[in-house]
Scaffold this motif. Structure first.
Motif, PDB file in Angstrom:
ATOM      1  N   ASN A   3       0.883  -1.235   0.068  1.00  0.00           N
ATOM      2  CA  ASN A   3       0.071   0.117   0.048  1.00  0.00           C
ATOM      3  C   ASN A   3       0.930   1.227   0.011  1.00  0.00           C
ATOM      4  N   LEU A   4       2.027   1.016   0.592  1.00  0.00           N
ATOM      5  CA  LEU A   4       2.951   2.391   0.592  1.00  0.00           C
ATOM      6  C   LEU A   4       3.560   2.667  -0.843  1.00  0.00           C
ATOM      7  N   ARG A   5       3.178   1.553  -1.751  1.00  0.00           N
ATOM      8  CA  ARG A   5       3.587   1.788  -3.132  1.00  0.00           C
ATOM      9  C   ARG A   5       2.882   2.433  -3.945  1.00  0.00           C
ATOM     10  N   GLY A   6       1.529   2.536  -3.302  1.00  0.00           N
ATOM     11  CA  GLY A   6       0.452   3.479  -4.090  1.00  0.00           C
ATOM     12  C   GLY A   6      -0.672   2.700  -4.176  1.00  0.00           C
ATOM     13  N   VAL A   7      -1.901   3.274  -4.430  1.00  0.00           N
ATOM     14  CA  VAL A   7      -3.319   2.761  -4.602  1.00  0.00           C
ATOM     15  C   VAL A   7      -3.258   1.930  -5.689  1.00  0.00           C
ATOM     16  N   THR A   8      -2.994   2.447  -7.089  1.00  0.00           N
ATOM     17  CA  THR A   8      -3.166   1.851  -8.455  1.00  0.00           C
ATOM     18  C   THR A   8      -2.406   0.510  -8.291  1.00  0.00           C
ATOM     19  N   GLU A   9      -1.078   0.618  -7.966  1.00  0.00           N
ATOM     20  CA  GLU A   9      -0.103  -0.581  -8.061  1.00  0.00           C
ATOM     21  C   GLU A   9      -0.640  -1.891  -6.857  1.00  0.00           C
ATOM     22  N   SER A  10      -1.111  -1.199  -5.760  1.00  0.00           N
ATOM     23  CA  SER A  10      -1.648  -2.348  -4.961  1.00  0.00           C
ATOM     24  C   SER A  10      -3.009  -2.857  -5.496  1.00  0.00           C
ATOM     25  N   ALA A  11      -3.673  -2.211  -6.186  1.00  0.00           N
ATOM     26  CA  ALA A  11      -5.041  -2.810  -6.809  1.00  0.00           C
ATOM     27  C   ALA A  11      -4.612  -3.668  -8.024  1.00  0.00           C
ATOM     28  N   SER A  12      -3.648  -3.401  -8.644  1.00  0.00           N
ATOM     29  CA  SER A  12      -3.398  -4.227  -9.791  1.00  0.00           C
ATOM     30  C   SER A  12      -2.781  -5.627  -9.477  1.00  0.00           C
ATOM     31  N   ILE A  13      -2.089  -5.393  -8.303  1.00  0.00           N
ATOM     32  CA  ILE A  13      -1.595  -6.925  -7.774  1.00  0.00           C
ATOM     33  C   ILE A  13      -2.701  -7.608  -7.117  1.00  0.00           C
ATOM     34  N   LEU A  14      -3.549  -6.689  -6.366  1.00  0.00           N
ATOM     35  CA  LEU A  14      -4.752  -7.476  -5.601  1.00  0.00           C
ATOM     36  C   LEU A  14      -5.769  -8.027  -6.406  1.00  0.00           C
ATOM     37  N   ALA A  15      -5.930  -7.560  -7.748  1.00  0.00           N
ATOM     38  CA  ALA A  15      -7.190  -7.789  -8.524  1.00  0.00           C
ATOM     39  C   ALA A  15      -7.140  -9.179  -8.535  1.00  0.00           C
ATOM     40  N   TYR A  16      -5.865  -9.936  -8.803  1.00  0.00           N
ATOM     41  CA  TYR A  16      -6.069 -11.276  -9.204  1.00  0.00           C
ATOM     42  C   TYR A  16      -6.280 -12.075  -8.290  1.00  0.00           C
ATOM     43  N   PRO A  17      -5.566 -12.037  -7.159  1.00  0.00           N
ATOM     44  CA  PRO A  17      -6.218 -13.325  -6.135  1.00  0.00           C
ATOM     45  C   PRO A  17      -7.837 -12.950  -5.662  1.00  0.00           C
ATOM     46  N   VAL A  18      -8.350 -11.750  -5.773  1.00  0.00           N
ATOM     47  CA  VAL A  18      -9.624 -11.440  -5.539  1.00  0.00           C
ATOM     48  C   VAL A  18     -10.550 -12.253  -6.506  1.00  0.00           C
ATOM     49  N   TYR A  19     -10.495 -12.072  -7.530  1.00  0.00           N
ATOM     50  CA  TYR A  19     -10.991 -12.620  -8.723  1.00  0.00           C
ATOM     51  C   TYR A  19     -10.919 -14.254  -8.842  1.00  0.00           C
ATOM     52  N   LEU A  20      -9.603 -14.566  -8.514  1.00  0.00           N
ATOM     53  CA  LEU A  20      -9.458 -15.728  -8.507  1.00  0.00           C
ATOM     54  C   LEU A  20     -10.294 -16.747  -7.241  1.00  0.00           C
ATOM     55  N   PHE A  21     -10.599 -15.929  -6.165  1.00  0.00           N
ATOM     56  CA  PHE A  21     -11.284 -16.445  -5.045  1.00  0.00           C
ATOM     57  C   PHE A  21     -12.725 -16.575  -5.263  1.00  0.00           C
ATOM     58  N   VAL A  22     -13.176 -15.548  -6.044  1.00  0.00           N
ATOM     59  CA  VAL A  22     -14.564 -15.601  -6.472  1.00  0.00           C
ATOM     60  C   VAL A  22     -14.705 -16.609  -7.642  1.00  0.00           C
ATOM     61  N   LEU A  23     -13.817 -16.756  -8.523  1.00  0.00           N
ATOM     62  CA  LEU A  23     -14.012 -17.916  -9.467  1.00  0.00           C
ATOM     63  C   LEU A  23     -14.051 -19.342  -8.615  1.00  0.00           C
ATOM     64  N   ALA A  24     -12.875 -19.501  -7.650  1.00  0.00           N
ATOM     65  CA  ALA A  24     -12.737 -20.785  -6.972  1.00  0.00           C
ATOM     66  C   ALA A  24     -13.995 -21.040  -6.191  1.00  0.00           C
ATOM     67  N   ILE A  25     -14.605 -19.931  -5.549  1.00  0.00           N
ATOM     68  CA  ILE A  25     -15.796 -20.179  -4.812  1.00  0.00           C
ATOM     69  C   ILE A  25     -17.190 -20.541  -5.668  1.00  0.00           C
ATOM     70  N   PHE A  26     -17.113 -20.131  -6.700  1.00  0.00           N
ATOM     71  CA  PHE A  26     -18.176 -20.240  -7.675  1.00  0.00           C
ATOM     72  C   PHE A  26     -17.933 -21.757  -8.406  1.00  0.00           C
ATOM     73  N   ILE A  27     -16.955 -22.286  -8.528  1.00  0.00           N
ATOM     74  CA  ILE A  27     -16.647 -23.730  -9.028  1.00  0.00           C
ATOM     75  C   ILE A  27     -16.891 -24.530  -7.765  1.00  0.00           C
ATOM     76  N   LEU A  28     -16.634 -24.246  -6.582  1.00  0.00           N
ATOM     77  CA  LEU A  28     -16.861 -25.024  -5.328  1.00  0.00           C
ATOM     78  C   LEU A  28     -18.509 -24.990  -5.297  1.00  0.00           C
ATOM     79  N   ILE A  29     -19.335 -23.894  -5.246  1.00  0.00           N
ATOM     80  CA  ILE A  29     -20.624 -24.115  -5.299  1.00  0.00           C
ATOM     81  C   ILE A  29     -21.301 -24.754  -6.173  1.00  0.00           C
ATOM     82  N   GLY A  30     -20.579 -24.305  -7.561  1.00  0.00           N
ATOM     83  CA  GLY A  30     -21.556 -24.938  -8.808  1.00  0.00           C
ATOM     84  C   GLY A  30     -21.318 -26.740  -8.792  1.00  0.00           C
TER      85      GLY A  30
END
Length: 608
Positions: free
Chosen positions: A159-186
Motif C-alpha cells: 500500500n505504501l507503493r500506491g493505490v493503483t499498484e496495490s490494486a493491480s496486484i490484488l485484483a488477481y487473487p480476489v477474482y481467483l477467489f470468486v472463481l474458486a468459490i463459484f466452482i466449489l458451489i457449482g
C-alpha cells in the motif's frame, strides 16, 4: 543508503500532478474495496454454525432461514449506502453522515468505531487467512502469529507503493477467489442434484430441535452478520474512484452486494447439505472443499485462494482507514499528519499507524480470529446504525423528491443494524465489553485534540488591535566547555548577529579549573565577557539555567531578547555520538521547553 533502500521497497516518488493516475477504475476498486466483504464468506457462515453447534447438529438447518435474514440486511445496507454515496460524494461515509445529521459526538462515535474497526479488519483478515493456510498445512499451526505479522508487513509495503499498484496486484487473487468459490458451489450443487450426496448428512428443514430459542437464533444471526463487515468501505473511499466518482462507486457497491449474496448463500447451503460441523483446526470452507473434491488440486486451489483473499481483505482497511483519518484530521479531531501524502501520493502516515496497531492486536490476541470477530462486528454495526439514522434525519429534514422511499430504506437498515448491535452486546458481552471503555476514551481524546488545535489557532492568530512591543536589543549567551574551534565558531556566529552584549558562560566543577580557565580566556577573547559558574553537584544544566533565568528576567524589563547560542560538534560517523556526553543537546532540550529564550545551535562538523 536509506533513501535508495526506500526507493527499492516503495518505489520512486510521484509528482503531485500524477495524483489523477492513482484513481481507480471499477474492476480494481472492487478488488481492493470489496475484498473484506467478499472474504467474510469464508468465516461468516462458520460463525452461524458455531452458535448452532451449542444445540447440536440437528439445529444446522436453521442456518438457512438465518442466512435469508442476513441477505435481507445486506440488501438494506447496500441500498442505504448507495444513497449515502450520492448524498455525500466526497466520501467520509458514516462519520460525515452522522456528524452532519446527528451532531459532532454521533459523528465521532461513528468515526472512532470505524477507525478501530479498520484496525480489526486487518487483524481479523490476516488471522483468518493464516488459519486457512494452517488448515491445509497443520504443521504450521504453531507459527500463526509470525505468519500473520509477515503478511501485515507485506500488505503495508504494497500500500505504501500506491493505490493503483496495490490494486493491480490484488485484483488477481480476489477474482481467483470468486472463481474458486463459484466452482466449489457449482460442483457442490451439481453433486447434490445428481444424487451424489447422501441426504442423511443433514437434518431436513423444519425438523423440531430441542433447546432452540429466539435468543440462540438472534445470536446466530448476529454472528452471521459479521459477513457484512466491509460493506461501508466503498462509501468512505469515493475520492479514490475515477470520475464520475459517485456513479462508479455506486456501481461497484451494487456489484459487490450481488457477489457477496451469491457466495454467502452458496457456502451456507453447501455447509448445511453436506452436514459440515465447525472445527477449531479446520475451517468450514476447507471441509466443504475436501468433501466435494477430496485433497486434490482443486482443494488446494480453493484453500490457496481463500487464504489469499482473507489476507488481502486487510487491504480494505488500508484503503478506508487513511481516507477516514483524513476527514477526521481536516476537522481537527486527530493529528494533521494524517492529511499528508507520502512519496507515492498515498496517506502513508495512516497506513503505517494502521499496520502498527494491527500487529499489536495480532500479538495480544495470539492470532485467534474467533476472539476478534465479535468486537470487529460491533465496530461495524454501530456506525451502520448511526449512518442509517443520520440519513433518516436528512430525508425528514430536506424532503427531496422520492424521499419517502429513501426514508423507508434507511429506516429498515437502521432498525436491523440496531437489533444486531444489541444482540452482540447481549450475547457476546465478555468479548465486546472493551468497546464500552476504549470508545469513550477515543471520543474524549478527539475533543482534547480539537481543543488543542483551537487553542493553537487562537494564539497564532494576529490581532491588529493588540499593541506590538518592540525588541530594543539582543543579549547572546554562549555556553562554553573549553577553548576550542567549536567554541570559536560559535562566538564568531554570535558576533555576526550584531548583539548588544555577548556573554560566555563556563560551568566548572573544581575551583582550580575555574581560575585557570578565566586566565586563558582573558588572553584568548579579552573583548567578550566571561561568567564562570561553580556547580556543587556536578550539573551543567542547573547553574546555567538559573543564570539564564536571571538574565532573561532583567532583559525582559528593558524589552531585550535573550538568545542562547549552543556550540555543537557533529562527528563524521553516526556511532561516534555515543562516545561524547552530548551536553549541547541536553541544554537545547531543556531550554526549548522551559525558558522564554531563543535557542540557536551552531554545528561544527568534523572531517575525520
Amino acid at each position: 543508503m536509506v533513501s535508495e533502500l526506500k526507493k527499492v521497497i516503495i518505489g520512486k516518488p510521484l509528482k503531485s500532478h500524477e495524483l489523477g493516475e492513482q484513481k481507480l477504475i471499477k474492476t480494481k476498486a472492487l478488488a481492493i474495496l470489496s475484498s473484506d466483504a467478499l472474504s467474510s464468506v469464508a468465516y461468516g457462515p462458520e460463525q452461524i454454525l458455531i452458535v448452532l453447534a451449542t444445540i447440536g447438529a440437528a439445529a444446522y438447518w436453521y442456518s438457512i432461514p438465518i442466512a435469508i435474514g442476513v441477505l435481507v440486511l445486506l440488501t438494506a445496507l447496500i441500498l442505504s449506502y448507495r444513497q449515502i454515496i450520492f448524498a455525500y460524494p466526497k466520501g467520509g461515509g458514516a462519520y460525515v453522515v452522522s456528524k452532519n445529521n446527528l451532531g459532532i459526538n454521533a459523528g465521532l462515535i461513528a468515526g472512532g468505531s470505524l477507525l478501530v474497526d479498520y484496525i480489526l479488519t486487518v487483524a481479523v483478515s490476516v488471522s483468518a487467512g493464516t488459519d486457512a493456510i494452517t488448515s491445509a498445512f497443520p504443521a504450521l499451526h504453531s507459527y500463526n502469529v509470525a505468519i500473520a505479522i509477515f503478511f501485515v508487513l507485506f500488505i503495508t509495503v504494497l500500500n505504501l507503493r500506491g493505490v493503483t499498484e496495490s490494486a493491480s496486484i490484488l485484483a488477481y487473487p480476489v477474482y481467483l477467489f470468486v472463481l474458486a468459490i463459484f466452482i466449489l458451489i457449482g460442483v457442490g450443487i451439481y453433486k447434490i442434484v445428481i444424487g451424489g450426496v447422501s441426504p442423511d448428512l443433514h437434518t431436513p428443514i423444519g425438523t423440531p430441535v430441542a433447546g432452540i430459542s429466539l435468543f440462540i437464533l438472534l445470536r446466530a444471526f448476529a454472528s452471521g452478520s459479521s459477513a457484512l463487515t466491509g460493506v461501508e468501505a466503498i462509501s468512505n473511499a469515493i475520492p479514490n474512484f475515477k470520475d464520475p466518482a459517485p456513479n462508479n462507486a455506486a456501481k461497484t457497491l451494487l456489484l459487490m452486494g450481488v457477489l457477496l449474496a451469491l457466495l454467502f448463500s452458496g457456502i451456507i447451503y453447501l455447509a448445511y447439505y453436506y452436514g459440515i460441523s465447525p472445527s477449531e483446526k479446520v475451517t468450514v470452507v476447507s471441509q466443504i472443499a475436501e468433501s466435494i473434491f477430496g485433497r486434490n488440486f482443486m482443494y488446494f486451489f480453493i484453500q490457496g485462494t481463500t487464504a489469499l483473499i482473507l489476507i488481502l481483505a486487510a487491504n480494505t482497511g488500508y484503503s478506508a482507514f487513511p481516507l477516514l483519518a483524513v476527514n477526521l484530521a481536516k476537522d481537527k479531531f486527530i493529528p494533521r499528519m494524517f492529511t499528508v501524502r507520502g512519496d507515492r501520493l498515498g496517506y502513508s502516515n495512516g497506513i503505517i499507524i494502521l499496520a502498527a496497531f494491527s500487529i499489536i492486536l495480532i500479538i495480544v490476541f495470539k492470532g485467534q480470529t474467533e476472539h476478534l470477530i465479535p468486537l470487529y462486528a460491533v465496530g461495524v454495526f454501530l456506525p451502520f446504525t448511526l449512518s442509517q439514522t443520520g440519513m433518516m434525519v436528512k430525508w425528514i429534514r430536506e424532503k427531496p423528491e422520492g424521499w419517502m422511499l429513501k426514508l423507508i430504506t434507511n429506516t429498515i437498515g437502521a432498525f436491523i443494524s440496531f437489533i444486531v448491535t444489541i444482540v452482540f452486546f447481549l450475547t457476546k458481552f465478555p468479548q465486546v465489553w472493551p468497546i464500552l471503555i476504549f470508545l469513550p476514551i477515543i471520543i474524549i481524546l478527539f475533543h482534547q485534540i480539537r481543543k488543542h488545535y483551537e487553542s493553537v489557532g487562537e494564539q497564532l492568530r494576529i490581532n491588529p488591535n493588540e499593541p506590538v512591543v518592540p525588541i530594543e536589543g539582543n543579549i547572546i549567551i554562549v555556553p562554553v566547555a573549553g577553548i576550542t574551534q567549536v567554541v570559536e565558531n560559535s562566538l564568531n556566529y554570535a558576533k555576526s548577529l550584531s548583539a548588544d552584549h555577548i556573554i560566555a558562560v563556563y560551568v566548572s566543577f573544581e575551583r582550580e579549573d575555574e581560575k585557570r580557565f578565566e586566565e586563558k580566556w582573558k588572553q584568548w577573547q579579552p573583548d567578550i565577557r566571561l561568567v564562570t559558574l561553580h556547580s556543587y553537584y556536578r550539573s551543567i544544566i542547573s547553574p546555567l539555567t538559573k543564570f539564564i533565568d536571571t538574565v532573561e528576567h532583567k532583559a525582559s524589563e528593558a524589552n531585550y531578547q535573550v538568545t542562547v547560542v549552543i556550540p555543537q560538534f557533529i562527528p563524521k560517523k553516526g556511532w561516534h555520538h555515543i562516545l561524547h556526553n552530548q551536553s549541547g543537546l541536553l541544554i537545547h532540550s531543556y531550554l526549548l521547553y522551559r525558558r522564554k529564550v531563543i535557542i540557536t545551535t551552531v554545528p561544527y562538523r568534523f572531517k575525520k
